[in-house]
Enzyme design. Sequence first.
Site, PDB file in Angstrom:
ATOM      1  N   PHE A 125       0.861  -1.195   0.000  1.00 32.92           N
ATOM      2  CA  PHE A 125       0.000   0.000   0.000  1.00 32.92           C
ATOM      3  C   PHE A 125       0.895   1.242   0.000  1.00 32.92           C
ATOM      4  CE2 PHE A 125      -2.367  -3.365   2.168  1.00 32.92           C
ATOM      5  CZ  PHE A 125      -3.568  -3.366   1.482  1.00 32.92           C
ATOM      6  N   CYS A 162      -4.211   4.008  10.336  1.00 38.02           N
ATOM      7  CA  CYS A 162      -5.050   5.160  10.677  1.00 38.02           C
ATOM      8  C   CYS A 162      -6.320   4.711  11.392  1.00 38.02           C
ATOM      9  CB  CYS A 162      -5.395   5.962   9.428  1.00 38.02           C
ATOM     10  SG  CYS A 162      -6.278   5.018   8.174  1.00 38.02           S
TER      11      CYS A 162
END
Length: 398
Positions: A261, A355
């Site tokens: 990612f 996150c």
Amino acid sequence: MKIESLTHHGMGRATDGTLVTRVLAGEEIELLTDGSARILTPSADRVAAPCRHFKSCGGCAMQHGSDELVSRWKMGIVETALRAHGIETDIRGIHTSPARSRRRAKFSGRRTKKGALVGFHARGSDMVVAVPDCMLLVSQIAAVIPALEELTIIAATRKSEVALTVTDTPNGPDVHVGTDKELTGELRIELANFAQRHKLARLVWADEPVVTILPPVQVFGGAEVAPPPSAFLQATRDGEGALLEAVQETVGKSKKIVDLFSGCGTFSLPLAAKAEVHAVEGFGPMLDALDAGWRHAKGLKKVTTEARDLFRRPLEVDELKKYNAAVIDPPRAGAEAQVDRLADCDIPIVAMVSCNPVTFARDAKVLLDGGYTLNWIKVVDQFRWSPHVELAASFTRS
């Protein structure tokens, strides 16, 4: 009523379960008919909100609490998520980005009888609140608000609302207009003149770049990268630096690293100063930007890229075995499929950035069950005064 605790969204929970905004644990309040609270006995952690827009704007949730309280609360969010999976580890405190450091903001714009209104939505409302003195934004973004008002008149009808995303870059503002209005030839000319007049780096209409005067670059590890429109970007340069520092400490002297990612190279390019990096990302244009940045930079080791949907086609164990460290920074949903493969492979080091503490804890449990050790976590608060919290974690395998 008395407020017993704060939820992970920053709401106060009263003894009877009622949720109340802008209160703190331990306070005695009177609940008013409009749902707001009159503070009868304030907490010692209550402070005057530093921003004059706090009461009307819905962008911040916790400006009424001291910095120390907000830091404890955010670390508590991480601890609670870990505890749900029986995980204990060393939490190395929290790094909080300073006020006026947010480099990207998404405004709403509406036409009015006298012109236009640009700002953020009020809490739980579609009403737009002007925020000329917002305490979150870098000054370069605040300075472009008058230009956004002019742009709203161009982009919005009297009944529609437009989204205006502004990213600060060294070459000027990068502006993305979210609108359904048709992009005609005449409008292109008007927008080009607008961009020139206001010294924008780039202006994007819906998904189409209309004009690029200068590349809207971001600097990652000495490489200049021009992200495609709407590409992921860490909210503050300060927070990005804190996450990168944690990742660099974790991977140490590793010579072959896979960055899962990878985005536009937030971690890949700085790590390439000392290691060969293979960057994997699902959105091809971000990899194109990463690759172009690497090719024009000097002094970096080899960086290769691979466009791949890691949710549907995670890197398999035999593909991972060639690397001696992995960096993984998934979106809020986490990375169940890819973490399953990491848990089965022999990579000795994994640096995970997240996150979402809830999905992080779920994925961390898989790595721990697979034989990894969670050495430490660094909490990073890029979204000051909001419920949002990020972290970087270090895993190793014997």
